[in-house]
Design a protein around this motif. Structure first.
Motif, mmCIF file in Angstrom:
data_model
loop_
_atom_site.group_PDB
_atom_site.id
_atom_site.type_symbol
_atom_site.label_atom_id
_atom_site.label_comp_id
_atom_site.label_asym_id
_atom_site.label_seq_id
_atom_site.Cartn_x
_atom_site.Cartn_y
_atom_site.Cartn_z
ATOM 1 N N SER A 550 0.810 -1.217 0.000
ATOM 2 C CA SER A 550 0.000 0.000 0.000
ATOM 3 C C SER A 550 0.841 1.264 0.000
ATOM 4 N N THR A 551 2.066 1.192 0.516
ATOM 5 C CA THR A 551 2.926 2.377 0.561
ATOM 6 C C THR A 551 4.104 2.279 -0.410
ATOM 7 N N SER A 552 4.168 1.208 -1.188
ATOM 8 C CA SER A 552 5.179 1.104 -2.245
ATOM 9 C C SER A 552 4.681 1.823 -3.488
ATOM 10 N N HIS A 553 5.615 2.135 -4.393
ATOM 11 C CA HIS A 553 5.272 2.933 -5.572
ATOM 12 C C HIS A 553 5.364 2.083 -6.831
ATOM 13 N N TYR A 554 4.271 2.044 -7.569
ATOM 14 C CA TYR A 554 4.200 1.289 -8.816
ATOM 15 C C TYR A 554 3.914 2.246 -9.976
ATOM 16 N N VAL A 555 4.450 1.940 -11.134
ATOM 17 C CA VAL A 555 4.142 2.657 -12.376
ATOM 18 C C VAL A 555 3.822 1.618 -13.437
ATOM 19 N N ASP A 556 2.652 1.741 -14.048
ATOM 20 C CA ASP A 556 2.195 0.778 -15.065
ATOM 21 C C ASP A 556 2.270 -0.657 -14.537
ATOM 22 N N GLY A 557 1.936 -0.806 -13.268
ATOM 23 C CA GLY A 557 1.919 -2.134 -12.667
ATOM 24 C C GLY A 557 3.268 -2.679 -12.254
ATOM 25 N N GLN A 558 4.339 -1.919 -12.478
ATOM 26 C CA GLN A 558 5.686 -2.381 -12.151
ATOM 27 C C GLN A 558 6.186 -1.683 -10.886
ATOM 28 N N LEU A 559 6.760 -2.446 -9.984
ATOM 29 C CA LEU A 559 7.278 -1.900 -8.730
ATOM 30 C C LEU A 559 8.544 -1.091 -8.982
ATOM 31 N N LEU A 560 8.522 0.169 -8.531
ATOM 32 C CA LEU A 560 9.683 1.041 -8.679
ATOM 33 C C LEU A 560 10.300 1.423 -7.338
ATOM 34 N N THR A 561 9.495 1.551 -6.292
ATOM 35 C CA THR A 561 10.013 1.865 -4.963
ATOM 36 C C THR A 561 9.372 0.926 -3.961
ATOM 37 N N ALA A 562 10.146 -0.001 -3.444
ATOM 38 C CA ALA A 562 9.645 -0.960 -2.459
ATOM 39 C C ALA A 562 9.762 -0.366 -1.063
ATOM 40 N N ASP A 563 8.662 -0.351 -0.332
ATOM 41 C CA ASP A 563 8.664 0.148 1.043
ATOM 42 C C ASP A 563 8.844 -1.032 1.996
ATOM 43 N N HIS A 564 10.054 -1.148 2.539
ATOM 44 C CA HIS A 564 10.356 -2.208 3.499
ATOM 45 C C HIS A 564 10.130 -1.673 4.916
ATOM 46 N N PRO A 565 9.246 -2.289 5.694
ATOM 47 C CA PRO A 565 8.898 -1.726 7.002
ATOM 48 C C PRO A 565 10.024 -1.717 8.023
ATOM 49 N N LEU A 566 10.963 -2.669 7.965
ATOM 50 C CA LEU A 566 12.134 -2.686 8.847
ATOM 51 C C LEU A 566 11.784 -2.771 10.321
ATOM 52 N N THR A 567 10.657 -3.359 10.667
ATOM 53 C CA THR A 567 10.273 -3.510 12.064
ATOM 54 C C THR A 567 10.461 -4.956 12.503
ATOM 55 N N ALA A 568 10.471 -5.175 13.819
ATOM 56 C CA ALA A 568 10.740 -6.513 14.354
ATOM 57 C C ALA A 568 9.688 -7.522 13.925
ATOM 58 N N ASP A 569 8.424 -7.084 13.815
ATOM 59 C CA ASP A 569 7.353 -8.029 13.502
ATOM 60 C C ASP A 569 7.222 -8.327 12.018
ATOM 61 N N THR A 570 8.069 -7.721 11.168
ATOM 62 C CA THR A 570 7.993 -7.988 9.730
ATOM 63 C C THR A 570 9.224 -8.718 9.208
ATOM 64 N N VAL A 571 10.066 -9.221 10.100
ATOM 65 C CA VAL A 571 11.227 -10.016 9.682
ATOM 66 C C VAL A 571 10.738 -11.321 9.055
ATOM 67 N N LEU A 572 11.264 -11.631 7.874
ATOM 68 C CA LEU A 572 10.893 -12.866 7.187
ATOM 69 C C LEU A 572 12.033 -13.877 7.289
ATOM 70 N N PRO A 573 11.733 -15.110 7.657
ATOM 71 C CA PRO A 573 12.804 -16.114 7.775
ATOM 72 C C PRO A 573 13.411 -16.446 6.420
ATOM 73 N N VAL A 574 14.668 -16.836 6.447
ATOM 74 C CA VAL A 574 15.386 -17.275 5.249
ATOM 75 C C VAL A 574 15.736 -18.751 5.436
ATOM 76 N N GLN A 575 15.286 -19.581 4.513
ATOM 77 C CA GLN A 575 15.552 -21.008 4.583
ATOM 78 C C GLN A 575 16.821 -21.333 3.794
ATOM 79 N N PRO A 576 17.849 -21.867 4.427
ATOM 80 C CA PRO A 576 19.080 -22.209 3.699
ATOM 81 C C PRO A 576 18.788 -23.141 2.526
ATOM 82 N N GLY A 577 19.340 -22.804 1.372
ATOM 83 C CA GLY A 577 19.199 -23.630 0.185
ATOM 84 C C GLY A 577 17.909 -23.435 -0.578
ATOM 85 N N THR A 578 16.983 -22.624 -0.054
ATOM 86 C CA THR A 578 15.707 -22.378 -0.735
ATOM 87 C C THR A 578 15.724 -20.992 -1.367
ATOM 88 N N PRO A 579 15.589 -20.883 -2.708
ATOM 89 C CA PRO A 579 15.603 -19.561 -3.345
ATOM 90 C C PRO A 579 14.468 -18.679 -2.834
#
Length: 652
Positions: A550-579
């Protein structure tokens, strides 16, 4: 069609308000009617909680040195950098200002036309030193200047509470105090550079009574995202800055403390917190979550409430400033008439605004632009500055242009893909890839090198505020030493000039053997001689890849500015070996890539000395690789148009 041949056909827009004044337009200032100044130092401003802030007040005086008693508008700066140190430097600053025209004659522009060591020296003649202090351009024309140490700094009492809600309340109380002084007519303006610009922007968001104009040099729309936790990673700049502010708070003006009777209160407050934020600095070394309280709970308070502004606002930035991400965002969020909201972006670093200003082919000196802006919006003098811009930029690789909007109104979305095929243009890099108009047909992986980049690079100069550019061209306009530890994806030579204008987004498909990864990106203009000049930058930790749609910026449906919240509750896990996929928001730019030049995306796993990967973070980062998958293509998305669309500005 290849990337180098993509284009959009349209004509450059003319300002909707009528003829847009050219970037080098000169605005007439009122007569200098007050020949001398009078300074009252160490004036105490008692706040509602008992804290005493220290202020230096500079007022106009007649030729005999007698202070003018007329009620006048006041210009206010609020600083954590110890105003007494600036006062002691005033004789040197006055000398440099007086010699400004000689600086331009002695130091010609760089032959390559990019911000470098010469430009850093030439900034001394552009009025920046004048525009951030009590300068004679303003005082002589009937303004009063009030410089204040924020709480816990300089000669002010209290505990350091940088950018906090409490500090912002202090700002409002200071402005109210100034308005009630017998020498003030009730009209106020604010000015400053860096932190001083942030305090002005924060204050304007509260709509204080009497505030009519703000002149902000290299300020920030979101200090957390710009410098404190960029891409989810600590900044060496931030840690060094906190140390410097804590150091200078122990150097008060003793006569000022005696004058306000605050000696005992000052000592008690300093001893109660000798190094404020030390737990955050030390804790960052021990725990990845220790600093979350600092960022999560206070980040919203730091952001100026730009939508609330009623004061006319001048936003001034540099393409190589640490806060450049904020410049267009600051301007775009303002809800002011076009003439009251001005954006000027030059080819400069954090400590070098105003390079070339005042010379024939550049804008007017910064102190004169500041005075003209205040004359228009504080005193109501119709001097034409509201017809300037409202967007005035110096294009990297090009010249100065003025228009109504940023990005360029005719720029269209382009996507170029990362390819494993060698470009033949980056033998110095750890791996040589290409930028192409279509994804690779077959999947592959490029392992990120475990190598520390060379220190002699433009990337190093960026975080060191441009000062190393004085050491030579390799520090100023060439990033190949940094790219030696990166994977470089380079386009074919361009058959015609191409204008990049606006934000960029790098979408990567990646994989790591650890539970986190770090990705540092530079976007470069590669000259036929091989030198690689940075035009934009970005970074992101894989665990911080969450995006607020909702706060990222798109033009013609393409993402141009990604809004990363950078808060503790929005950390996403990274699985080793999984793209996994991530979108790295890249700082906005306006650059002309000339015929025969190439566009380059360089991706590294570190960016020393910009980012501070603490031991607790580094232990989660193992091998990491870029995945080139036709079903999930890695790509650069940006806005561009043929450079020929930019028409010369109309004459004044």
């Amino acid at each position: 069609m290849s990337p180098s041949q993509e284009s959009a056909s349209a004509s450059a827009a003319i300002g909707a308000r009528g003829a847009t004044l050219p970037p080098n337009a000169r605005f007439k200032l009122g007569p200098a009617i007050h020949p001398r100044i009078h300074v009252d130092r160490g004036i105490g401003i008692r706040l509602s909680d008992g804290t005493i802030l220290s202020a230096d007040i500079t007022r106009p005086a007649d030729r005999h040195g007698t202070v003018v008693t007329e009620e006048l508008p006041a210009v206010i700066t609020l600083s954590p950098y110890n105003k007494t140190l600036m006062t002691r430097a005033n004789p040197l600053i006055n000398l440099v200002s007086a010699l400004g025209p000689l600086v331009y004659r002695a130091v010609p522009p760089s032959a390559h036309g990019r911000a470098g060591g010469r430009e850093m020296l030439r900034a001394l003649g552009g009025g920046a030193l004048e525009s951030i202090r009590a300068n004679r351009t303003l005082i002589a024309r009937g303004y009063i200047h009030v410089a204040v140490d924020v709480r816990g700094t300089g000669t002010s009492t209290g505990r350091l509470e940088l950018m906090s809600a409490r500090e912002q309340r202090d700002h409002l109380e200071v402005l109210e105090w100034v308005r009630n002084q017998p020498w003030c007519n009730g009209d106020l303006a604010m000015t400053g550079i860096s932190y001083l610009a942030i305090t002005a922007l924060q204050t304007a968001g509260h709509r204080p009574e009497g505030l009519k104009a703000v002149f902000a040099l290299v300020g920030s729309e979101d200090p957390t995202r710009d410098i404190m936790l960029t891409g989810g990673t600590q900044s060496t700049f931030n840690l060094a800055w906190i140390a410097a502010v804590n150091g200078t708070k122990w150097l008060p003006s003793v006569p000022g403390l005696v004058k306000t009777g605050a000696v005992g209160q000052f000592l008690r407050d300093r001893l109660a917190s000798p190094f404020t934020r030390l737990p955050d600095v030390a804790g960052a070394l021990l725990s990845d979550q220790h600093h979350q309280h600092f960022y999560d709970d206070e980040a919203t308070d730091r952001r100026p409430r730009l939508e609330n502004f009623t004061a006319a606002t001048w936003i001034h930035a540099g393409w190589h400033d640490v806060f450049v991400r904020s410049a267009p965002a600051l301007h775009q969020r303002l809800r002011l008439p076009a003439g009251a909201a001005q954006l000027v972006v030059e080819d400069s670093y954090h400590v070098g605004p105003g390079t070339g200003f005042g010379s024939a082919d550049h804008p007017q000196r910064l102190d004169e632009l500041q005075c003209a802006f205040f004359d228009r919006w504080v005193k109501g003098i119709d001097n034409g500055i509201d017809e300037y811009g409202p967007v005035t930029v110096r294009q990297l690789g090009g010249g100065w242009v003025s228009r109504d909007t940023f990005p360029h109104p005719d720029a269209r979305v382009h996507q170029w893909y990362l390819s494993a095929d060698a470009s033949g243009a980056a033998s110095h890099a750890a791996d040589d890839g290409s930028l192409t108009d279509t994804p690779d047909r077959y999947p592959g992986r490029i392992r990120m090198p475990r190598k520390r980049p060379g220190i002699t690079s433009q990337t190093s100069s960026w975080i060191l505020m441009g000062l190393p550019t004085l050491l030579g061209r390799d520090w100023a306009v060439d990033d190949r030493a940094h790219e030696a530890a990166a994977v470089a994806f380079t386009s074919a030579p361009l058959p015609e000039d191409l204008l990049l204008s606006g934000p960029l987004n790098l979408h990567l498909r990646v994989v790591t053997s650890g539970t986190d990864a770090f990705w540092a990106v530079t976007i470069c203009d590669v000259s036929p001689d091989g030198s690689s000049a940075v035009i934009a930058r970005g970074a992101l930790r894989s665990s911080r890849r969450a995006v607020h749609d909702s706060t990222s910026h798109y033009v013609d449906g393409q993402l141009l500015t990604a809004d990363h919240p950078l808060t503790a509750d929005t950390v996403l896990p990274v699985q080793p070996g999984t793209p996994h996929d991530l979108d790295i928001d890249i700082t906005p730019t306006e650059a002309v890539l000339h015929e025969g030049h190439r566009l380059r995306v360089a991706v590294a796993r570190t960016s020393w000395p910009r980012y501070f990967l603490t031991p607790v973070v580094s232990r989660h980062i193992k091998d990491q690789a870029i995945v080139l998958d036709p079903r999930h293509p890695s790509r650069l998305t940006f806005l561009a148009a043929p450079a020929t669309l930019e028409e010369p500005p109309v004459t004044a």
